[in-house]
Design an enzyme around this catalytic site. Structure first.
Site, PDB file in Angstrom:
ATOM      1  N   TYR A   1       0.942  -1.128   0.124  1.00  0.00           N
ATOM      2  CA  TYR A   1       0.029   0.119   0.061  1.00  0.00           C
ATOM      3  C   TYR A   1       0.739   1.216   0.004  1.00  0.00           C
ATOM      4  O   TYR A   1       0.353   2.399  -0.529  1.00  0.00           O
ATOM      5  CB  TYR A   1      -1.070  -0.159   1.255  1.00  0.00           C
ATOM      6  CG  TYR A   1      -2.082  -1.149   0.842  1.00  0.00           C
ATOM      7  CD1 TYR A   1      -3.204  -0.777   0.066  1.00  0.00           C
ATOM      8  CD2 TYR A   1      -1.964  -2.281   1.350  1.00  0.00           C
ATOM      9  CE1 TYR A   1      -3.998  -1.787  -0.151  1.00  0.00           C
ATOM     10  CE2 TYR A   1      -3.097  -3.214   1.412  1.00  0.00           C
ATOM     11  CZ  TYR A   1      -4.079  -2.841   0.377  1.00  0.00           C
ATOM     12  OH  TYR A   1      -4.915  -3.883   0.112  1.00  0.00           O
TER      13      TYR A   1
ATOM     14  N   HIS B   1     -14.730   1.135  -0.080  1.00  0.00           N
ATOM     15  CA  HIS B   1     -13.734   0.361   0.271  1.00  0.00           C
ATOM     16  C   HIS B   1     -12.625   1.045   0.877  1.00  0.00           C
ATOM     17  O   HIS B   1     -11.423   0.347   1.188  1.00  0.00           O
ATOM     18  CB  HIS B   1     -13.186  -0.485  -1.000  1.00  0.00           C
ATOM     19  CG  HIS B   1     -14.305  -1.364  -1.363  1.00  0.00           C
ATOM     20  ND1 HIS B   1     -14.613  -1.651  -2.776  1.00  0.00           N
ATOM     21  CD2 HIS B   1     -15.603  -1.614  -0.917  1.00  0.00           C
ATOM     22  CE1 HIS B   1     -15.442  -2.539  -3.000  1.00  0.00           C
ATOM     23  NE2 HIS B   1     -16.229  -2.686  -1.698  1.00  0.00           N
TER      24      HIS B   1
ATOM     25  N   GLY C   1     -17.321   1.473 -15.133  1.00  0.00           N
ATOM     26  CA  GLY C   1     -16.439   0.882 -14.863  1.00  0.00           C
ATOM     27  C   GLY C   1     -16.198  -0.305 -13.666  1.00  0.00           C
ATOM     28  O   GLY C   1     -15.255  -0.244 -13.097  1.00  0.00           O
TER      29      GLY C   1
END
Length: 224
Positions: free
Chosen positions: A53, A104, A169
């Site tokens: 990350y 998320h 998308g």
């Protein structure tokens, strides 16, 4: 003023250069997604997950919003627009959208492993040993596979007020995000922009089988 609710997925960010694992056999930047996007993966190898990350966060500094992000921001001039995104980048905000819900999580935020509500803005790397004031290790503010989605109830309530739903998308395969279409009023038209659209039998749906940047032009041109 109509309320346009927009559900965006990895496809819109991919056009800015952010890679997605959707079409790559479950691999994300060469990693099995469960290694870098699950509580089990973090427990097994926290340094690998933090570094993964960290790289995504640094990559975010090198990309910019594309024309689809910008077009959505411009829609706010004439309509009420709420964006519900599955993406963890901040490209919608950087394009100028003022009402964005991240299902998320967000790359540029961190939280304490001891308190999921202890969330802070963060733009640099996270290392093993970086802790909150109570001594708990810091982790990315990302909803991993197997974790609850704290913003899903907020998203459901938003969808319930939609006059139009625009999906861009997303494969419509990841739950609970994919279920949000079921909470939009049945009379509300649905537009679905994706070069490989999933099959759906919902009535009043218009499929635009194009990229995000090309499809958004068609959507805007046909807005009543």
């Amino acid at each position: 003023m109509k309320h346009i609710v927009v559900l965006t997925g990895a496809g819109i960010s991919a056009e800015s250069g952010i890679k997605t694992f959707r079409d790559a056999d479950g691999l994300w930047e060469g990693h099995d997604v469960m290694e870098v996007a699950s509580p089990e993966g973090f427990k097994k190898n926290p340094e690998l997950v933090l570094n993964f990350y960290n790289q995504r966060r640094q990559q975010l500094k090198t990309v910019t919003p594309n024309q689809a992000h910008i077009a959505l921001a411009h829609l706010e001039k004439d309509h009420k627009v709420t964006i519900i995104t599955q993406n963890v980048d901040d490209l919608h905000e950087r394009a100028g959208s003022s009402n964005v819900v991240h299902l998320h999580g967000e790359l540029r935020k961190i939280r304490s492993t001891g308190n999921e509500n202890d969330i802070k803005n963060w733009t640099e790397n996270i290392h093993i040993g970086d802790t909150c004031p109570k001594g708990y290790q810091l982790r990315p503010h990302i909803v991993w596979f197997g974790e609850a989605v704290p913003m899903i109830d907020t998203a459901i309530n938003i969808c319930d007020t939609a006059d139009i739903l625009l999906i861009i998308g997303t494969s419509m395969q990841v739950y609970p995000a994919a279920s949000l279409i079921d909470y939009v009023p049945i009379h509300a038209p649905v537009y679905y922009i994706d070069p490989k659209p999933a099959i759906t039998n919902r009535p009043k749906i218009t499929v635009i089988a194009k990229s995000a940047t090309a499809g958004i032009k068609d959507f805007i041109a046909n807005l009543p």
